[in-house]
Design a protein around this motif. Structure first.
Motif, mmCIF file in Angstrom:
data_model
loop_
_atom_site.group_PDB
_atom_site.id
_atom_site.type_symbol
_atom_site.label_atom_id
_atom_site.label_comp_id
_atom_site.label_asym_id
_atom_site.label_seq_id
_atom_site.Cartn_x
_atom_site.Cartn_y
_atom_site.Cartn_z
ATOM 1 N N ALA A 136 19.181 5.502 3.127
ATOM 2 C CA ALA A 136 20.201 4.446 3.237
ATOM 3 C C ALA A 136 21.078 4.455 1.987
ATOM 4 C CB ALA A 136 19.537 3.087 3.414
ATOM 5 N N HIS A 137 20.448 4.566 0.814
ATOM 6 C CA HIS A 137 21.212 4.516 -0.431
ATOM 7 C C HIS A 137 22.197 5.686 -0.500
ATOM 8 C CE1 HIS A 137 21.470 2.372 -4.271
ATOM 9 N NE2 HIS A 137 21.896 3.520 -4.767
ATOM 10 N N ASN A 138 21.751 6.847 -0.088
ATOM 11 C CA ASN A 138 22.652 8.013 -0.132
ATOM 12 C C ASN A 138 23.799 7.865 0.870
ATOM 13 O OD1 ASN A 138 21.080 9.157 -2.053
ATOM 14 N ND2 ASN A 138 20.453 10.926 -0.861
ATOM 15 N N TYR A 139 23.466 7.582 2.133
ATOM 16 C CA TYR A 139 24.509 7.645 3.172
ATOM 17 C C TYR A 139 25.444 6.435 3.153
ATOM 18 C CZ TYR A 139 22.274 11.838 4.795
ATOM 19 O OH TYR A 139 21.770 13.103 4.848
ATOM 20 N N SER A 167 10.297 3.666 1.261
ATOM 21 C CA SER A 167 11.114 4.206 0.169
ATOM 22 C C SER A 167 11.933 5.402 0.633
ATOM 23 C CB SER A 167 10.239 4.624 -1.019
ATOM 24 O OG SER A 167 9.622 3.490 -1.547
ATOM 25 N N GLN A 168 11.341 6.170 1.551
ATOM 26 C CA GLN A 168 12.095 7.316 2.048
ATOM 27 C C GLN A 168 13.327 6.849 2.834
ATOM 28 O OE1 GLN A 168 9.791 9.931 4.482
ATOM 29 N NE2 GLN A 168 11.404 11.473 4.567
ATOM 30 N N TRP A 169 13.128 5.833 3.703
ATOM 31 C CA TRP A 169 14.264 5.299 4.455
ATOM 32 C C TRP A 169 15.274 4.627 3.545
ATOM 33 C CZ3 TRP A 169 15.800 6.945 8.859
ATOM 34 C CH2 TRP A 169 14.873 7.505 9.729
ATOM 35 N N GLY A 217 0.818 -1.220 0.000
ATOM 36 C CA GLY A 217 0.000 0.000 0.000
ATOM 37 C C GLY A 217 0.843 1.257 0.000
ATOM 38 N N PRO A 218 0.240 2.389 -0.348
ATOM 39 C CA PRO A 218 1.007 3.625 -0.553
ATOM 40 C C PRO A 218 1.681 4.171 0.704
ATOM 41 C CG PRO A 218 -1.360 4.010 -0.897
ATOM 42 C CD PRO A 218 -1.179 2.533 -0.701
ATOM 43 N N ASP A 219 1.026 4.078 1.882
ATOM 44 C CA ASP A 219 1.631 4.680 3.075
ATOM 45 C C ASP A 219 2.921 3.969 3.467
ATOM 46 O OD1 ASP A 219 -0.362 6.487 3.139
ATOM 47 O OD2 ASP A 219 -1.572 5.425 4.638
ATOM 48 N N ALA A 220 2.814 2.647 3.585
ATOM 49 C CA ALA A 220 4.002 1.869 3.967
ATOM 50 C C ALA A 220 5.080 1.995 2.893
ATOM 51 C CB ALA A 220 3.622 0.409 4.168
ATOM 52 N N PHE A 221 4.664 2.008 1.628
ATOM 53 C CA PHE A 221 5.661 2.087 0.544
ATOM 54 C C PHE A 221 6.387 3.430 0.572
ATOM 55 C CE2 PHE A 221 6.909 2.936 -3.917
ATOM 56 C CZ PHE A 221 7.824 1.902 -4.048
ATOM 57 N N THR A 222 5.658 4.500 0.872
ATOM 58 C CA THR A 222 6.289 5.826 0.931
ATOM 59 C C THR A 222 7.301 5.867 2.073
ATOM 60 O OG1 THR A 222 4.225 6.759 0.156
ATOM 61 C CG2 THR A 222 5.801 8.308 1.093
ATOM 62 N N ALA A 223 6.881 5.384 3.266
ATOM 63 C CA ALA A 223 7.783 5.431 4.421
ATOM 64 C C ALA A 223 9.035 4.593 4.156
ATOM 65 C CB ALA A 223 7.053 4.925 5.656
#
Ligand code: HEM
Length: 335
Positions: free
Chosen positions: A177-180, A171-173, A163-169
């Motif tokens: 993670a990918h950046n740092y 994906s943000q994390w 679902g969109p809420d869990a996917f947004t949260a």
């Protein structure tokens, strides 16, 4: 007076717009399929022609970054097709293809066993520092791969499941993670390059090793120094592949620092394709280091290998180590 002129200009503009819409409406109304149903993509066909003729659709905007005024450009559409179709095929074929090959290989060949059994004496293979660098880089790699694959496959595969809420949260994390984690990963790749370059220059022993199937295909035990041909291949994949994803990744992370939209698109394509092949190659590496070969995991787990393992898989390295052990013992009893 200027107010009145502005108002008049607004009214004339609004009337002109209304006229265009009124004239255009019957035209769109006629855009029908042969069975007289409405063709919903008819207007986008004209948009496409417009885009190709004008090279881009852009307007005027008031924010300082004028690049944001370009709404569409043909290369952007090609890139979107790459991102949403071609890349997903490349990723699925290379990663699932590699997994399928490994499963088949395991079922046919099984684990490469220690033919002569354990000797009870072990030999130091990797120092604590080498293992620390290996595991730090490996952990970052796994998290970078999962968070990167989420960008490519998350929307079609994960979003419908969670679902969109869990996917947004998530994906943000994942994006954080990918950046740092890119920073410790890059440090790890540089250290791996420096630490093991000495043992990873290809030579004629590797040619023979490959010709004899590397001791994995069949039951042969071709001689090898500290790193055999297969391990050297993995080393160069990590150094060159890691270097390529790091350079292109930083280009993406710091957009438009000396780059244009074109170079950014190329950087993204190289990053994503190298990443997919890199994940596939690392699956092969993980296989041989775990269920593929008896006694291999402990080399990176505990830092030591059984002397018989060294004899079977790295005989020339064992000879070197034994030569050195006359000066200072390198082997010790297994605990
Ligand atoms: C120094 C290391 C790395 C840096 C700086 C980096 C940076 C980036 C950046 C900035 C993006 C674009 C994210 C976005 O669109 O918001 C990206 C995407 C991606 N990265 Fe990395 N990355 C690195 C390493 C890796 C590694 C090791 C892998 C996998 C093994 C990987 C796999 C991916 C994938 C699959 C994508 C998504 C491609 C797409 O669908 O657009 N990256 N990376």
């Amino acid at each position: 007076m200027p107010k009145l002129t502005a108002r008049l200009r607004f009214i004339v503009g609004a009337m002109a717009l209304a006229l265009i819409v009124a004239l255009a409406a019957p035209a769109t109304a006629q855009q029908r399929n042969p069975d007289s149903s409405v063709n919903p993509t008819a207007s986008s066909v004209r948009e496409d022609q417009l885009l190709n003729e004008l090279d881009r659709i852009s307007g005027r905007c008031t924010i300082p970054d004028q690049k944001a005024c370009t709404i569409e450009q043909p290369a952007g559409r090609d890139w979107r097709h790459f991102h949403e179709v071609t890349l997903r095929w490349i990723g699925a074929i290379s990663i699932l293809g590699m997994l399928a090959l490994l499963v088949i290989f395991y079922l046919v060949r099984g684990m490469v066993r220690l033919e002569s059994g354990r000797s009870g004496r072990v030999l130091v293979r990797f120092s604590a520092f080498e293992r620390l660098v290996h595991w730090m880089t490996a952990a970052c790699f796994i998290l970078l791969a999962i968070s990167g694959l989420n960008i490519t496959f998350g929307r079609p595969l994960l979003l419908p499941l969670i679902g969109p809420d869990a996917f947004t949260a998530w994906s943000q994390w994942a994006k954080y993670a990918h950046n740092y984690l890119s920073f410790p990963f890059t440090i790890g790749v540089v250290l791996i390059f420096l630490m093991w370059i000495g043992g990873n220059i290809p030579n004629s022993v590797d040619v023979q090793w490959f010709k004899r199937g590397g001791g994995i295909i069949g039951d042969d035990h071709p001689p090898a120094y500290r790193f055999n041909g297969g391990q050297k291949a993995i080393y160069w994949i990590v150094v060159l592949g890691g270097g390529a994803v790091a350079i292109t990744g930083y280009v993406l992370m710091f957009p438009f620092y000396g780059t244009t939209i074109d170079t950014m698109q190329y950087a993204q394509m190289i990053h994503a394709v190298v990443a997919m092949l890199f994940v596939a190659a690392m699956l092969g590496h993980i296989y041989i280091g775990t269920i593929g070969m008896e006694g291999a995991f402990e080399a990176m787990g505990e830092g030591t290998v059984d002397v018989n393992w060294a004899k079977e898989h790295h005989s020339l390295w064992l000879e070197d180590e034994m030569g050195r052990s006359t000066k200072g013992a390198r082997t010790q009893p297994a605990e």
